[in-house]
Scaffold this motif. Structure first.
Motif, PDB file in Angstrom:
ATOM      1  N   SER A   1       0.836  -1.215   0.000  1.00  0.00           N
ATOM      2  CA  SER A   1       0.000   0.000   0.000  1.00  0.00           C
ATOM      3  C   SER A   1       0.865   1.256   0.000  1.00  0.00           C
ATOM      4  O   SER A   1       0.512   2.264  -0.617  1.00  0.00           O
ATOM      5  CB  SER A   1      -0.931   0.017   1.216  1.00  0.00           C
ATOM      6  OG  SER A   1      -1.840  -1.049   1.131  1.00  0.00           O
TER       7      SER A   1
ATOM      8  N   ASP B   1      -6.038  -1.264  -4.621  1.00  0.00           N
ATOM      9  CA  ASP B   1      -5.457  -1.801  -3.389  1.00  0.00           C
ATOM     10  C   ASP B   1      -6.391  -2.861  -2.811  1.00  0.00           C
ATOM     11  O   ASP B   1      -7.305  -2.541  -2.065  1.00  0.00           O
ATOM     12  CB  ASP B   1      -5.202  -0.677  -2.375  1.00  0.00           C
ATOM     13  CG  ASP B   1      -4.217  -1.103  -1.298  1.00  0.00           C
ATOM     14  OD1 ASP B   1      -3.911  -2.311  -1.220  1.00  0.00           O
ATOM     15  OD2 ASP B   1      -3.759  -0.229  -0.529  1.00  0.00           O
ATOM     16  N   GLU B   2      -6.155  -4.105  -3.187  1.00  0.00           N
ATOM     17  CA  GLU B   2      -6.982  -5.239  -2.767  1.00  0.00           C
ATOM     18  C   GLU B   2      -8.466  -4.955  -2.963  1.00  0.00           C
ATOM     19  O   GLU B   2      -9.275  -5.135  -2.045  1.00  0.00           O
ATOM     20  CB  GLU B   2      -6.683  -5.605  -1.310  1.00  0.00           C
ATOM     21  CG  GLU B   2      -5.196  -5.814  -1.100  1.00  0.00           C
ATOM     22  CD  GLU B   2      -4.863  -6.524   0.202  1.00  0.00           C
ATOM     23  OE1 GLU B   2      -5.647  -7.384   0.610  1.00  0.00           O
ATOM     24  OE2 GLU B   2      -3.818  -6.211   0.776  1.00  0.00           O
TER      25      GLU B   2
HETATM   26 MG   LIG Z   1      -2.031  -2.797   2.214  1.00  0.00          MG
END
Ligand SMILES: [Mg+2]
Ligand SMILES: Nc1ncnc2c1ncn2[C@@H]1O[C@H](COP(=O)(O)OP(=O)(O)O)[C@@H](O)[C@H]1O
Length: 266
Positions: A65, A176-177
């Motif tokens: 991240s 991000d995911e």
């Molecule tokens: Mg992360």
């Protein structure tokens, strides 16, 4: 929604958005990031050609991240360089957008108004309406434009978040995911959708995921991060769209898992 319905060929897409103005290449050299004494990124070198789909994978806390936040200009590197190059050769900051695991919708805005937020200020209302309708149709939620976010399923909310990121036609899309909170079937449907919009719109994509199968299904290339460094940079040389359960892809998944679990050091 049927998974097959989302995998329609481009020609059938109704009201499809026009492609991005131009995807941007990303050049990262010697990138480091520390928080106090915590050296999170320890020398990342990565060249991503314009329009490539890259997945970044690695253990929790390894700096995925942080890398995305640096790409978006939300965090300053401690050392090293980050440079973008747009199609016209300019090195200006391109239009970069991000989709998070949580959709982060505004509950007091309709679905259409949540998407319009992605256009920012100063866009004439008729243009905003047209672009919003077009991107909602792209993520197959045209009929939900007037609804409140609270009436949507988790997968639908995440499609609204994707539409909000896409409405401004980004050169670079960071994810991000984004599918991490969805159930398995919704997730597969979303993977097909993500793959289709990427092929249609042509932006450069950087996807952080925990899921090796998702990485191998979607990306041209998968980068494994460990202890702040790239320990594997693997090409996935298979045409899109890809079929789940392809044995050649399963073999690549195995290589990635070995790298994530620390069995390979390149
Ligand atoms: Mg992360
Ligand atoms: N703003 C911050 N301040 C201090 N430490 C941070 C900050 N952001 C991230 N970190 C630390 O950096 C490391 C990597 O975090 P992150 O990039 O979120 O990992 P990942 O996304 O791979 O799980 C973690 O140890 C985290 O605690």
């Amino acid at each position: 929604m049927s998974i097959l319905a989302m995998d329609r060929p481009r020609a059938e897409a109704q009201n499809a958005m026009s492609p991005a103005a131009g995807a941007a290449a990303i050049h990262i050299k010697g990138l480091e990031k520390s928080f106090g004494s915590n050296r999170v990124l320890r020398g990342i070198d990565l060249d991503i050609p314009a329009g490539q789909f890259v997945a970044v994978i690695g253990k929790s806390g390894c700096g995925k991240s942080t890398l995305l936040r640096i790409l978006l200009g939300l965090e300053e590197p401690s050392a090293g360089h980050l440079r973008f190059e747009t199609a016209d050769g300019s090195q200006a900051q391109p239009n970069t957008r991000i989709v998070f695991q949580e959709p982060r919708l505004l509950p007091w805005f309709s679905v259409a108004d949540n998407v319009a937020v992605g256009l920012g200020e100063g866009v004439p209302q008729d243009v905003s309406r047209q672009e919003t309708a077009s991107v909602l149709s792209e993520v197959q939620l045209a009929e939900k434009a007037g609804e409140w976010p609270s009436s949507l399923s988790g997968g639908q909310k995440q499609r609204v978040a994707l539409a909000r990121a896409l409405v401004s036609k980004p050169d670079v899309l960071a994810l991000d995911e984004p599918l991490g909170a969805l159930d398995a079937l919704t997730r597969i449907g979303m993977q097909e959708l993500l793959n289709r919009v990427w092929r249609e719109l042509g932006f450069t994509a950087v996807l952080v995921t925990h899921d090796v199968s998702e990485a191998v299904h979607l990306a041209d290339r998968v980068v494994v991060l460990d202890e702040g460094r790239i320990v594997l940079d693997l090409d996935i040389p298979h045409p899109h769209p890809r079929r789940h359960g392809n044995p050649a892809l399963a073999e690549l998944e195995g290589q990635l898992l070995a790298a994530i679990l620390g069995e390979i050091r390149s």
